[in-house]
Design an enzyme around this catalytic site. Structure first.
Site, PDB file in Angstrom:
ATOM      1  N   ASP A   1      -7.000   4.411  -4.404  1.00 11.59           N
ATOM      2  CA  ASP A   1      -7.661   4.277  -3.108  1.00 11.59           C
ATOM      3  C   ASP A   1      -8.266   5.671  -2.861  1.00 11.59           C
ATOM      4  O   ASP A   1      -8.473   6.412  -3.839  1.00 11.59           O
ATOM      5  CB  ASP A   1      -6.635   3.864  -2.018  1.00 11.59           C
ATOM      6  CG  ASP A   1      -7.298   3.359  -0.736  1.00 11.59           C
ATOM      7  OD1 ASP A   1      -7.658   2.184  -0.671  1.00 11.59           O
ATOM      8  OD2 ASP A   1      -7.481   4.157   0.212  1.00 11.59           O
TER       9      ASP A   1
ATOM     10  N   LYS B   1       0.860  -1.186   0.000  1.00 14.65           N
ATOM     11  CA  LYS B   1       0.000   0.000   0.000  1.00 14.65           C
ATOM     12  C   LYS B   1       0.888   1.226   0.000  1.00 14.65           C
ATOM     13  O   LYS B   1       2.045   1.164   0.434  1.00 14.65           O
ATOM     14  CB  LYS B   1      -0.875   0.015   1.252  1.00 14.65           C
ATOM     15  CG  LYS B   1      -2.119   0.855   1.108  1.00 14.65           C
ATOM     16  CD  LYS B   1      -3.237   0.038   0.498  1.00 14.65           C
ATOM     17  CE  LYS B   1      -4.467   0.882   0.253  1.00 14.65           C
ATOM     18  NZ  LYS B   1      -5.620   0.023  -0.064  1.00 14.65           N
TER      19      LYS B   1
HETATM   20  N1  GLU Z   1      -7.398   0.291  -2.768  1.00 12.22           N
HETATM   21  C1  GLU Z   1      -8.161  -0.880  -3.057  1.00 12.22           C
HETATM   22  C2  GLU Z   1      -8.197  -1.793  -1.858  1.00 12.22           C
HETATM   23  O1  GLU Z   1      -8.234  -1.317  -0.744  1.00 12.22           O
HETATM   24  C3  GLU Z   1      -7.743  -1.558  -4.348  1.00 12.22           C
HETATM   25  C4  GLU Z   1      -6.314  -1.898  -4.483  1.00 12.22           C
HETATM   26  C5  GLU Z   1      -5.930  -2.388  -5.880  1.00 12.22           C
HETATM   27  O2  GLU Z   1      -6.765  -2.417  -6.772  1.00 12.22           O
HETATM   28  O3  GLU Z   1      -4.758  -2.735  -6.020  1.00 12.22           O
HETATM   29  O4  GLU Z   1      -8.242  -2.980  -1.954  1.00 12.22           O
END
Ligand code: GLU
Length: 449
Positions: free
Chosen positions: A169, A129
């Site tokens: 996100d 992340k």
């Molecule tokens: N931010 C999204 C999550 O919390 C998607 C992450 C992604 O698609 O890599 O899962």
């Protein structure tokens, strides 16, 4: 041998000491470790020293300066992060969040959750992340572009289609992914579509990716209700947030005959007795980048805006916390339970406090934790990576079918795992243990690294 529960408690205390002032990370770790004792008792191979310690220590943490100039030429300096948490199952995968609340603890909580969520999809993606404390609100397109270019100027050396694949996100949507991708391509001179997901469909993005998190969260709720012999049709729904997850939660609820009546942002919430007019809400949020207060002004008599109010005071039969972490606390849970809520599906990451989760579970409300319920987004990101690797593009219908199958499987594995470990109906335990088993097995097989 020490009882696994005591061992996990002392490991947790050590993790908290080693990572001071990271309350969200502590909360995310605790929530997982608190459910693992039964699996440690049943499968002693997981009790090997060092496994939990490795799982809770990111493989790599990158913190960097992001300088950029606003439209008046003033220089701003933000902080950028990428936490590459665990790559036992595949390249690090997870979104970027641009929001003033972002710090290393928030990114670590999100990255930690992502490990298990991604494992549950069954699609061969590790957990990571990133993000920045940059606040895109009120910034012009040109400012957002310059920020994204500066952010990628550092980030590019750490990512790659086989290494680490960021996505969106909070605060990072199609516009930001476009600017980030452009800068990556310019610096590297590579058309490497699989380095980012959430791209536009004209240049390597997958159909249904913007919809996937919200759609998946509703499908997960439908599965939970079906276990109780219930359906979504005709049910009132309380949804929080008004970003991409909330919008497509509302859309899917309406397609399945439910009746979403709320949305919210940091300034308050809207309740619309006639049900949310999605075209109007999309116009305000996606086109004008406005606030939900404007929805109530334009919608007419059926809707009102409650400034500063908490959306959970509105009665609904199903609830979809789809805004941000810790947005639904114990008092909110009590209000929802009193109003007869039957299922709660977390579209956001960790939106429900631990006490509120406990209250729902004690009241017999089906509770779908984000790791399972909102995994549809990252699952379709993984499908986007597959399409990119094959240089192909699937139809919306195909992606939707795949998404529905993945959500069904996630529900199934969570349900079965909870039963197997003596916690029937407890999707939190089911999701944590099922995700943990997949990651732990891969880590044990790959040795001490
Ligand atoms: N931010 C999204 C999550 O919390 C998607 C992450 C992604 O698609 O890599 O899962």
């Amino acid at each position: 041998m020490k009882d696994p529960k005591d061992r996990l408690d002392s490991l947790r205390a050590g993790i908290e000491r080693r990572n001071p002032a990271q309350p969200e990370f502590h909360q995310a770790v605790r929530e997982v470790l608190d459910t693992l004792a039964p699996v440690f008792r049943a499968r002693p191979e997981y009790a090997v020293p060092g496994l939990v310690e490795r799982l809770t220590e990111p493989e790599r943490q990158i913190v960097f300066r992001v300088p950029w100039q606003d439209d008046h030429g003033t220089v701003h300096v933000n902080r950028g992060f990428r936490v590459e948490f665990n790559s036992a199952l595949g390249p690090y995968k997870g979104g970027l969040r641009f929001h003033p609340s972002v710090d290393i603890g928030v990114v670590k909580f999100l990255g930690f959750e992502q490990i298990f969520k991604n494992a549950l999809t069954g699609l061969g993606i590790g957990g990571g992340k990133g993000g920045s404390d940059f606040d895109p609100r009120g910034r012009s397109d040109a400012e957002v572009m310059r920020f994204c270019q500066s952010f990628m100027t550092e980030l590019h050396r750490h990512i790659g289609e086989h290494t680490d694949v960021p996505a969106g996100d909070i605060g990072v949507g199609g516009r930001e992914i476009g600017y980030l991708f452009g800068q990556y391509r310019r610096i590297t001179n590579r058309w490497e579509a699989g380095v980012l997901t959430g791209k536009g469909t004209g240049w390597g993005g997958s159909q249904i990716r913007p919809q996937a998190t919200g759609y998946g969260s509703v499908l997960f709720a439908a599965e939970m209700l079906q276990r109780q012999g219930l359906g979504l049709d005709g049910r009132s729904a309380v949804v929080s947030g008004s970003g991409n997850v909330a919008l497509y939660t509302i859309e899917k609820l309406q397609k399945l005959g439910a009746y979403p009546i709320t949305c919210s942002d940091s300034e308050g919430y809207v309740v619309d007795d006639k049900g949310i007019d999605l075209d109007l809400l999309k116009q305000i949020k996606e086109v004008e980048r406005g606030r939900v207060g404007a929805y109530a002004e334009r919608r007419g008599a059926s809707a009102r805006f409650v400034p500063g109010g908490r959306v959970w005071e509105v009665a609904g039969e199903v609830a979809f916390p789809s805004a941000t972490q810790n947005e639904l606390g114990a008092d909110d849970a009590r209000a929802l339970i009193a109003s007869g809520v039957k299922a709660v599906s977390e579209g956001a990451n960790m939106p429900t406090t631990p006490e509120a989760v406990r209250l729902f579970q004690e009241a017999g409300v089906a509770f779908g934790p984000g790791k399972a319920a909102n995994a549809g987004g990252v699952a379709v990101s993984a499908l986007e990576m597959s399409q990119n690797a094959a240089r192909s593009a699937w139809t919306s219908q195909r992606v939707e079918e795949e998404l529905a199958g993945i959500m069904r499987d996630i529900h199934q594995v969570c349900h079965e795992t909870a039963e197997r470990y003596g916690a029937p109906g407890d999707y939190v335990t089911g999701a944590n243990i099922a995700g943990f088993e997949r990651v732990a097995d891969a880590m044990l097989a790959q040795g001490v690294i």
